[in-house]
Design an enzyme around this catalytic site. Structure first.
Site, PDB file in Angstrom:
ATOM      1  CB  CYS A  93      -0.919  -0.003   1.199  1.00  0.00           C
ATOM      2  SG  CYS A  93      -2.147   1.355   1.294  1.00  0.00           S
ATOM      3  CG  HIS A 189      -3.769  -3.706   3.943  1.00  0.00           C
ATOM      4  ND1 HIS A 189      -2.654  -3.162   4.286  1.00  0.00           N
ATOM      5  CD2 HIS A 189      -4.561  -2.764   2.728  1.00  0.00           C
ATOM      6  CE1 HIS A 189      -2.883  -2.206   3.559  1.00  0.00           C
ATOM      7  NE2 HIS A 189      -3.982  -1.377   2.726  1.00  0.00           N
TER       8      HIS A 189
END
Lengths: 254, 465
Positions: A93, A189
């Site tokens: 991310c 994630h």
């Protein structure tokens, strides 16, 4: 025999259970009788890439990300040569965005490290939801959760995987993440590694090869829970009825 | 009493009708739909109705402790002889808040309420607060919660900030120990009262968690903590720019764990609460500060709390056969960590059921399970651990990484039956949001079943999802 895992700036980049990735790298080495050490580097601490075999760069809020970019500016050259030398990196991310050329938000442009051939532009609509990929690094589909406002453009680079369900890098490209040498940059994630043990083993094998030479194939582990947790998500999004219900549910006012 | 327009009357009427029908059709308890209907008919309905509240409107916001704090406020005001309007547990979005007001309207379009105690979801606060025009806004704490909805904690912070800035007259009752809220105070002009704790009350298992806000928002330096309560809560200061924890106006002192719960003194008054969870000291203190800020003397405060059940239907105890089952809600890392600390502090052997779902109201992203430090569960003396819910394998996998064995179960009714029949007789059930209603329901049924000699089957009710 020992590998050292460097966790970069966990005090700044610690969103969304990055600890899970660290724990996974460490335990899967230990379960095979290989020693593992985790070195967290807090912001402001000096670090030497020569000591590290795997580097994890997590995600943070935009504010924290900017602080990190300032810090990383100082080690940019070392980081770059670590990557060019085949050093193993997992960047999730925010970390993925930082490694690119730049991140353009609505107001300004935050320069990245320029290590990955990618750049990111912010768009107001956040891409949020479960995501499933088909990746050449794993026989099982890769499952995770994405939550990003940035759209990352990877040009001719090799993606981490093809999107089977979800949005991916830009929502429209059909691909997610970026692989460059032994770096994986991704929005996933979940955390990524525990439910996708093949990806974890891939990273560890590359790190072992770089450190000890030869070709490494790690012993398989009885990943029963891992497979169940993975398959449970895959099955869910193969079910068209479920996908439809989830989509409709999102637009109900109550 | 103000007269209200025909449009508002129609909205109230339709809202009430909706509620009646929902109840009649057994479609839940009708917490939000009436508000939706009323708002579609009259978009200004909330402003109209909130203007009819006699003395004051109190709003409670924050990641954890909203419902409890709001209930304490309500009880304490009722003890003062006030008529209080309160929104239902969890109905804290715009539609839920409107429902609470609409359903409280009496015949002739009159709203008889001295006070309104309203808990408001952080995400909905920007929309709700200007419409309510509160006299006091209680802020309990800010931590990571449902990141798929909120984006990131900083966004939650910005949302709350713009919400309270939109009501500059409202007095903020703020937990000064929370560094996030400390920054918020520095950035807002509102009048304020601050509360805090300066003693060590939280144990290591409660403290252990990712530090949320380690850096100063103003200069970027790492905050220094003289004492950490849990998360980013504690006695902090910034060595860089001199920013520091504000001095509390209301301090909980002489905090003591007693047989039945906790006791502490504030402004020389001794307050006892019947709960074993130390974070309720914060909630109680928050309510006290808020009441003082709206001019309530606080003399009856301690007495009002004497009979308060801190469970809010979110936490309940059930006796099934010879087994005692405790149901707890944990919906974010901070909450979960507190529950683990509590489970660990029970020295008797126990069985555990962890029930994790990922529906929209729980947050679709369950990465946060990895932000909870489960190693303390190993020391908790649990004999059997079951994992349930849509993400039971994820929960099991998380435990595997701490070296804790667990068993995934698809049917939690069966699992609970097994745990209550043979086991330690001391069962903890920890659920997140969407699991609460079904778990409560199943436990109640099992309790009935056991009373009726094990033959009672409540088929007609088992269709509730």
């Amino acid at each position: 025999m020992k590998l050292t895992i460097g966790h970069l700036y966990p005090d700044l980049l610690n969103l969304y259970g990055d600890q899970g990735n660290i724990k996974c790298l460490m335990r899967r080495l230990q379960w095979r009788g290989i020693e593992a050490e985790v070195k967290p580097f807090l912001s402001g601490e000096s670090l030497d890439f020569a000591d590290l075999d795997v580097v994890l760069l997590g995600g943070g809020s935009d504010r924290e990300q900017e602080l990190v970019c300032r810090q990383l500016g100082e080690i940019r050259r070392d980081f770059g040569s670590y990557v060019e030398d085949g050093g193993v990196v997992l960047a999730v991310c925010g970390g993925y965005q930082i490694l690119g050329d730049y991140y353009r938000t609505a107001e300004k442009e935050i320069p990245g490290l320029g290590i990955l051939p990618a750049y990111t532009k912010w768009e107001p609509r956040r891409l949020v939801g479960n995501i499933i990929l088909d990746s050449p690094l794993s026989l099982a589909p890769v499952v995770g959760f994405e939550n990003h406002g940035g759209r990352t453009y990877i040009g001719e680079g090799a993606p981490f995987g093809r999107v089977l369900f979800g949005y991916g890098n830009t929502r429209t490209s059909g691909y997610e993440g970026l692989r460059y040498k032994n770096v994986i940059g991704t929005y996933l994630h979940g955390p990524l590694l525990p439910k996708n043990p093949e990806i974890c083993d891939y990273l560890l094998e590359r790190a072992l090869e770089r450190k000890f030479g030869g070709v490494w194939k790690l012993r398989r582990l009885p990943d029963r829970l891992e497979r169940q947790a993975n398959a449970c998500m895959v099955e869910r999004y193969c079910d068209r009825g479920y996908v439809w219900r989830e989509r409709v549910g999102r637009y109900l006012p109550f | 009493m103000k007269k209200i327009g025909w449009r508002s009357r129609l909205a109230i009427c339709c809202g009430k009708l909706t509620s009646t029908w929902i109840r009649r059709l057994h479609r839940g308890n009708g917490g939000t739909l009436p508000g939706y209907v009323a708002r579609r008919i009259d978009p200004g309905i909330l402003t109209v109705l909130s203007g009819m509240v006699g003395e004051g409107i109190l709003v409670v916001m924050g990641t954890n402790g909203k419902t409890t704090t709001n209930r304490i406020l309500c009880e304490a005001l009722r003890a003062e002889g006030k008529k209080v309007l309160i929104n239902e547990t969890g109905a804290n979005m715009l539609n839920g808040v409107i429902s609470a007001f609409v359903l409280a309207v009496e015949k002739g379009g009159i709203l008889k309420a001295d006070y309104a105690c309203i808990e408001v979801d952080e995400n909905a606060s920007v929309e709700i607060l200007p419409k309510l025009g509160p006299d006091c806004v209680v802020l309990t704490n800010i931590s990571r919660d449902q990141l798929d909805r909120f984006g990131e904690v900083d966004l939650t912070y910005e949302t709350i900030k713009s919400a309270v800035q939109s009501v500059p007259g409202a007095c903020l009752a703020v937990n000064g120990d929370d560094a996030f809220l400390g920054f918020l105070l520095a950035e807002c002009e509102n009048p304020r009262v601050v509360y805090g704790i300066e003693e060590e009350v939280f144990d290591v298992a409660a403290r252990s968690e990712v530090l949320e806000n380690a850096f100063c928002r103003f200069c970027g330096a790492r905050l220094h903590y003289d004492l950490v309560h849990y998360g980013q809560l504690g006695l902090y200061r910034c060595p860089g720019c001199g920013f520091a924890r504000p001095r509390p106006d209301y301090r909980a002192e002489d905090i003591a764990r007693e047989e039945e719960g906790y006791s502490f003194t504030v402004e020389g008054r001794t307050v006892g609460i019947r709960t074993v969870s130390p974070y309720h000291v914060y909630n109680t203190l928050a309510a006290y500060g808020a009441l003082r800020s709206v001019g309530i003397s606080g003399e009856r405060f301690a007495k009002a709390l004497g009979s308060l059940d801190f469970g809010n239907n979110r936490e309940g105890t059930f006796t099934i056969g010879r087994a005692r089952v405790q149901l707890h809600l944990a919906k974010n890392p901070m909450g979960f960590q507190q529950k683990l600390s509590m489970i660990r502090s029970d020295s008797k052997p126990k069985d555990l059921l962890l029930f994790i779902n990922d529906r929209a109201q729980d947050g679709r992203d369950i990465s946060w399970l990895w932000d909870v430090d489960f190693q303390y569960l190993k020391e908790a003396g649990s004999v059997q651990i079951f994992t349930g819910g849509a993400r039971r394998y994820d929960m099991g996998l998380r435990l595997k990484y701490e070296g804790i064995e667990s068993q995934a179960v698809a049917d939690i009714r069966e699992a609970l039956r097994r745990l209550t029949n043979k086991g330690t007789g001391n069962v903890y059930v920890v659920v997140n949001y969407s699991g609460l209603y079904p778990a409560n329901h199943i436990l109640e049924e099992l309790m009935e079943e056991e009373k009726g000699g094990g033959h009672f089957e409540a088929d007609h009710r088992s269709s509730v999802s």
